[in-house]
Structure formats: structure tokens, C-alpha cells
Design an enzyme around this catalytic site. Structure first.
Site, mmCIF file in Angstrom:
data_model
loop_
_atom_site.group_PDB
_atom_site.id
_atom_site.type_symbol
_atom_site.label_atom_id
_atom_site.label_comp_id
_atom_site.label_asym_id
_atom_site.label_seq_id
_atom_site.Cartn_x
_atom_site.Cartn_y
_atom_site.Cartn_z
ATOM 1 N N LYS A 1 29.072 46.739 37.788
ATOM 2 C CA LYS A 1 30.325 46.425 37.903
ATOM 3 C C LYS A 1 31.267 45.849 36.575
ATOM 4 O O LYS A 1 32.251 46.544 36.427
ATOM 5 C CB LYS A 1 30.433 45.168 38.883
ATOM 6 C CG LYS A 1 29.621 45.178 40.255
ATOM 7 C CD LYS A 1 29.822 43.979 41.009
ATOM 8 C CE LYS A 1 29.393 42.825 40.540
ATOM 9 N NZ LYS A 1 27.731 42.791 40.445
ATOM 10 N N ARG B 1 33.139 37.752 47.276
ATOM 11 C CA ARG B 1 32.000 37.760 47.302
ATOM 12 C C ARG B 1 31.410 37.114 48.650
ATOM 13 O O ARG B 1 30.107 37.046 49.121
ATOM 14 C CB ARG B 1 31.205 36.660 46.245
ATOM 15 C CG ARG B 1 30.656 37.528 45.041
ATOM 16 C CD ARG B 1 30.248 36.424 44.071
ATOM 17 N NE ARG B 1 29.199 36.835 43.441
ATOM 18 C CZ ARG B 1 29.148 37.352 41.876
ATOM 19 N NH1 ARG B 1 30.346 37.841 41.646
ATOM 20 N NH2 ARG B 1 28.243 37.435 41.490
ATOM 21 N N ARG C 1 19.546 42.479 29.182
ATOM 22 C CA ARG C 1 20.926 42.820 28.425
ATOM 23 C C ARG C 1 21.335 41.598 27.499
ATOM 24 O O ARG C 1 20.926 40.450 27.839
ATOM 25 C CB ARG C 1 21.931 42.876 29.599
ATOM 26 C CG ARG C 1 22.488 41.749 30.241
ATOM 27 C CD ARG C 1 23.411 41.987 31.160
ATOM 28 N NE ARG C 1 23.671 40.872 32.166
ATOM 29 C CZ ARG C 1 24.277 40.670 33.309
ATOM 30 N NH1 ARG C 1 24.964 41.867 33.568
ATOM 31 N NH2 ARG C 1 24.239 39.667 34.235
ATOM 32 N N ARG D 1 22.896 35.596 28.772
ATOM 33 C CA ARG D 1 23.477 34.614 29.652
ATOM 34 C C ARG D 1 22.185 34.019 30.140
ATOM 35 O O ARG D 1 21.196 34.298 30.465
ATOM 36 C CB ARG D 1 24.082 35.661 30.915
ATOM 37 C CG ARG D 1 25.434 35.865 30.629
ATOM 38 C CD ARG D 1 25.934 36.827 31.587
ATOM 39 N NE ARG D 1 25.724 36.619 32.988
ATOM 40 C CZ ARG D 1 26.275 37.420 33.986
ATOM 41 N NH1 ARG D 1 26.778 38.492 33.961
ATOM 42 N NH2 ARG D 1 25.875 37.018 35.250
ATOM 43 N N ARG E 1 20.054 35.232 42.906
ATOM 44 C CA ARG E 1 21.319 36.191 42.871
ATOM 45 C C ARG E 1 21.317 37.075 43.896
ATOM 46 O O ARG E 1 22.410 37.623 44.584
ATOM 47 C CB ARG E 1 21.792 36.394 41.477
ATOM 48 C CG ARG E 1 22.095 35.166 40.618
ATOM 49 C CD ARG E 1 22.044 35.461 39.030
ATOM 50 N NE ARG E 1 22.891 36.622 38.706
ATOM 51 C CZ ARG E 1 22.712 37.099 37.538
ATOM 52 N NH1 ARG E 1 21.622 36.722 36.715
ATOM 53 N NH2 ARG E 1 23.384 38.245 37.079
HETATM 54 P P1 AP5 Z 1 26.786 45.028 34.165
HETATM 55 O O1 AP5 Z 1 27.722 45.873 34.108
HETATM 56 O O2 AP5 Z 1 26.668 43.763 33.375
HETATM 57 O O3 AP5 Z 1 26.284 44.697 35.812
HETATM 58 P P2 AP5 Z 1 26.946 43.655 36.847
HETATM 59 O O4 AP5 Z 1 27.152 44.388 38.173
HETATM 60 O O5 AP5 Z 1 28.439 43.206 36.131
HETATM 61 O O6 AP5 Z 1 26.154 42.592 36.824
HETATM 62 P P3 AP5 Z 1 26.403 40.924 36.647
HETATM 63 O O7 AP5 Z 1 24.954 40.231 36.512
HETATM 64 O O8 AP5 Z 1 27.497 40.545 35.802
HETATM 65 O O9 AP5 Z 1 26.869 40.612 38.256
HETATM 66 P P4 AP5 Z 1 26.821 39.320 38.887
HETATM 67 O O10 AP5 Z 1 27.601 39.776 40.185
HETATM 68 O O11 AP5 Z 1 25.555 38.629 39.054
HETATM 69 O O12 AP5 Z 1 27.380 38.308 37.949
HETATM 70 P P5 AP5 Z 1 28.781 37.665 37.531
HETATM 71 O O13 AP5 Z 1 29.239 37.378 36.249
HETATM 72 O O14 AP5 Z 1 29.849 38.337 38.617
HETATM 73 O O15 AP5 Z 1 25.157 46.018 33.981
HETATM 74 C C1 AP5 Z 1 23.858 45.258 33.851
HETATM 75 C C2 AP5 Z 1 23.214 45.936 32.894
HETATM 76 O O16 AP5 Z 1 22.900 47.286 33.207
HETATM 77 C C3 AP5 Z 1 23.979 45.957 31.539
HETATM 78 O O17 AP5 Z 1 22.992 45.979 30.477
HETATM 79 C C4 AP5 Z 1 24.442 47.537 31.396
HETATM 80 O O18 AP5 Z 1 24.471 48.067 30.067
HETATM 81 C C5 AP5 Z 1 23.203 48.212 32.284
HETATM 82 N N1 AP5 Z 1 23.762 49.211 33.115
HETATM 83 C C6 AP5 Z 1 25.087 49.081 33.871
HETATM 84 N N2 AP5 Z 1 25.235 50.463 34.411
HETATM 85 C C7 AP5 Z 1 23.996 51.403 34.045
HETATM 86 C C8 AP5 Z 1 23.851 52.492 34.533
HETATM 87 N N3 AP5 Z 1 24.310 53.166 35.304
HETATM 88 N N4 AP5 Z 1 22.467 52.840 34.018
HETATM 89 C C9 AP5 Z 1 21.589 52.179 33.264
HETATM 90 N N5 AP5 Z 1 22.196 51.053 32.675
HETATM 91 C C10 AP5 Z 1 23.231 50.461 33.319
HETATM 92 O O19 AP5 Z 1 28.349 36.124 38.381
HETATM 93 C C11 AP5 Z 1 27.899 35.200 37.819
HETATM 94 C C12 AP5 Z 1 27.731 33.782 38.468
HETATM 95 O O20 AP5 Z 1 29.126 33.532 38.509
HETATM 96 C C13 AP5 Z 1 27.379 34.203 39.925
HETATM 97 O O21 AP5 Z 1 25.898 33.983 40.179
HETATM 98 C C14 AP5 Z 1 28.193 32.851 40.720
HETATM 99 O O22 AP5 Z 1 27.412 31.614 40.318
HETATM 100 C C15 AP5 Z 1 29.260 32.914 39.912
HETATM 101 N N6 AP5 Z 1 30.390 33.674 40.533
HETATM 102 C C16 AP5 Z 1 30.980 34.455 39.851
HETATM 103 N N7 AP5 Z 1 31.874 35.137 40.792
HETATM 104 C C17 AP5 Z 1 31.777 34.288 42.012
HETATM 105 C C18 AP5 Z 1 32.572 34.443 43.240
HETATM 106 N N8 AP5 Z 1 33.692 35.402 43.351
HETATM 107 N N9 AP5 Z 1 32.391 33.166 44.091
HETATM 108 C C19 AP5 Z 1 31.412 32.529 43.672
HETATM 109 N N10 AP5 Z 1 30.686 32.453 42.494
HETATM 110 C C20 AP5 Z 1 31.009 33.402 41.735
#
Ligand code: AP5
Length: 214
Positions: A13, A87, A126, A160, A171
Site C-alpha cells: 500500500k 481498517r 524492509r 520499524r 497484524r
Molecule cells: P509496503 O509498501 O511498506 O507495504 P504496506 O502494505 O504499506 O505495509 P505496512 O506494513 O506499512 O502496512 P500496515 O498496514 O501493517 O502498516 P501501517 O503503517 O498502516 O511494502 C512492504 C515491503 O514489501 C517493502 O519493503 C516494499 O519494498 C516491498 N514490496 C512492496 N510491493 C512489492 C512487490 N510488488 N514486490 C516485491 N516487494 C514489494 O500501520 C501500522 C500500525 O499503525 C498498525 O498496526 C496500527 O497499530 C496503527 N494503525 C495505522 N492505521 C490505523 C488505522 N486506520 N486504525 C487503527 N490503527 C491504525
């Protein structure tokens, strides 16, 4: 144009949102990034969120919905890319209200479909440049010169705290239990489009572009 990128942790994402921002003058609204900034700045929200995020659980709907509302009030140029929000069902409903109050609506909900087995490897590998935030991966995307950021030349990198195998399991479970169930809400309105998130990063972007231009 307002879109949601939906998918489990590591689906890509954030990667795709930042690529779309660069090409389309849209704005990435990542609640994860907003919360990490709040934790870093030790704001009241950050102090509440820190331990919850470290456990891989969800921060309260009220907090994240308020963050999104505040960000929408600053304007989003050609449109918003919601990354990591909504979410939960409550957040999906809050987003409807927030957009309607501003005379806007959703155009697409793009689900990045992925094989969960590869996600842990993607996430634990990552890291980002501590200076400019450029993303790297131990296997998939290493700096051109080892230990030096391609973009800004910094030699400082960070990982992270929630990118551990144990937290990733939580997660993933939260995604299956709380987030995936909101898809039918959007499916009934014909908004959901699916993209193969297992393809190369460039191919995923191209598939999303087709949807946005369609
Ligand atoms: P990346 O693009 O970083 O993946 P992502 O889907 O953004 O993953 P996240 O781990 O950031 O998502 P998340 O939902 O767990 O975390 P968030 O920050 O939202 O890609 C991952 C890796 O893969 C990278 O190294 C990339 O280079 C590689 N990659 C990508 N695409 C690829 C491909 N096609 N092929 C090969 N490699 C690839 O949330 C973190 C925390 O915040 C949550 O756990 C929660 O506690 C809190 N939080 C955030 N939003 C909310 C909400 N709305 N409500 C409540 N709590 C929330």
C-alpha cells in the site's frame, strides 16, 4: 479522485501510494505514517498509540478518524490516496461522513491481493533511510552503494519496531478479523477493484493506473 488502497500488512500500500503521488499530484493519507509521526513527536495521540502499535493492534477509531479529518481539511490537491485507512467498519462509516461533509466521495477501493506467506519476508526485510525516508529491502531493493542512501547519501537507516515476526502475526490476524470484512461494504456499491499485489512493483503501479484512467 479519492481512492482507498486496501490490503494486509506488507501488501504494498505504502509503496504504491508514494508512486502514485509522484505521478498524479494526489496526496497520500497514511494513518500509519501519521501515527508514527505522533509517536516520534510524543504528542498526546502518540503517547496513547505507541504501545498499541508495538503490539500490532489497532489504535482507536476515534483517534485515526480525527487524524484523517484534520488532514482532509488541509486540502488534498488532485485527490486522496487512503493508505491504511479505513481498517474497521466504524472507520469506513466515518470516512463516508468525512468525505460527504466536504462534498466528496470515493471513486475506487483497490484491493492488493497477495499471498500471505510472502508478506512476513517482505516486512521483516524492509528498512528506510533515516534522513529522507526512502524505502529499501534486504533482498528486494538494496542501495546501489551498500550502506548509502541512493536518494540523499545518508548512511543512517532504520527499521520499524512493529516489523518483527511476532507482531506481524498479530497484524495479519487483525487484518483478517477487522479489515477484510469491510470489503463487502464497498463491494455492494461496486467500488472494489482487485490488483495482483504479487506482481513486480512497476506492474502493480501500471495495473492501478489503468483503473484510475478507466
Ligand atoms: P509496503 O509498501 O511498506 O507495504 P504496506 O502494505 O504499506 O505495509 P505496512 O506494513 O506499512 O502496512 P500496515 O498496514 O501493517 O502498516 P501501517 O503503517 O498502516 O511494502 C512492504 C515491503 O514489501 C517493502 O519493503 C516494499 O519494498 C516491498 N514490496 C512492496 N510491493 C512489492 C512487490 N510488488 N514486490 C516485491 N516487494 C514489494 O500501520 C501500522 C500500525 O499503525 C498498525 O498496526 C496500527 O497499530 C496503527 N494503525 C495505522 N492505521 C490505523 C488505522 N486506520 N486504525 C487503527 N490503527 C491504525
Amino acid at each position: 479522485m479519492n481512492i482507498i488502497l486496501l490490503g494486509p500488512p506488507g501488501a504494498g500500500k505504502g509503496t504504491q501510494a508514494s508512486r502514485l503521488v509522484a505521478g498524479r499530484f494526489m496526496v497520500q493519507l497514511s494513518t500509519g505514517d501519521m501515527l508514527r509521526a505522533a509517536v516520534k513527536a510524543a504528542t498526546p495521540v502518540g503517547l496513547q498509540a505507541k504501545a498499541i502499535m508495538a503490539r500490532g493492534e489497532l489504535v482507536s477509531d476515534a483517534i485515526v478518524s480525527a487524524l484523517i479529518g484534520e488532514r482532509l481539511d488541509q486540502g488534498v490537491g488532485a485527490g486522496a490516496i487512503f493508505d491504511g485507512f479505513p481498517r474497521t467498519a466504524a472507520q469506513a462509516e466515518a470516512l463516508e461522513v468525512l468525505l460527504a461533509a466536504r462534498g466528496q466521495a470515493l471513486d475506487h477501493v483497490i484491493e492488493l491481493t497477495v499471498d500471505e506467506a510472502v508478506l512476513t519476508e517482505r516486512i521483516v526485510g524492509r528498512y528506510t533511510c533515516a534522513n529522507c525516508g526512502e524505502g529499501y529491502h534486504d533482498r528486494f531493493k538494496q542501495p546501489l552503494v551498500a550502506g548509502v542512501c541512493d536518494v540523499c547519501g545518508s548512511t543512517e537507516f532504520k527499521r520499524r519496531p512493529d516489523d518483527t515476526a511476532a507482531t506481524i502475526a498479530t497484524r495479519m490476524a487483525v487484518y483478517r478479523g477487522e479489515t477484510a470484512p469491510i470489503l463487502p461494504f464497498y463491494e455492494t456499491r461496486g467500488l472494489v477493484r482487485r490488483v495482483d499485489g504479487m506482481a513486480d512493483i512497476e506492474q502493480v503501479t501500471a495495473a492501478i493506473e489503468v483503473i484510475l484512467d478507466g
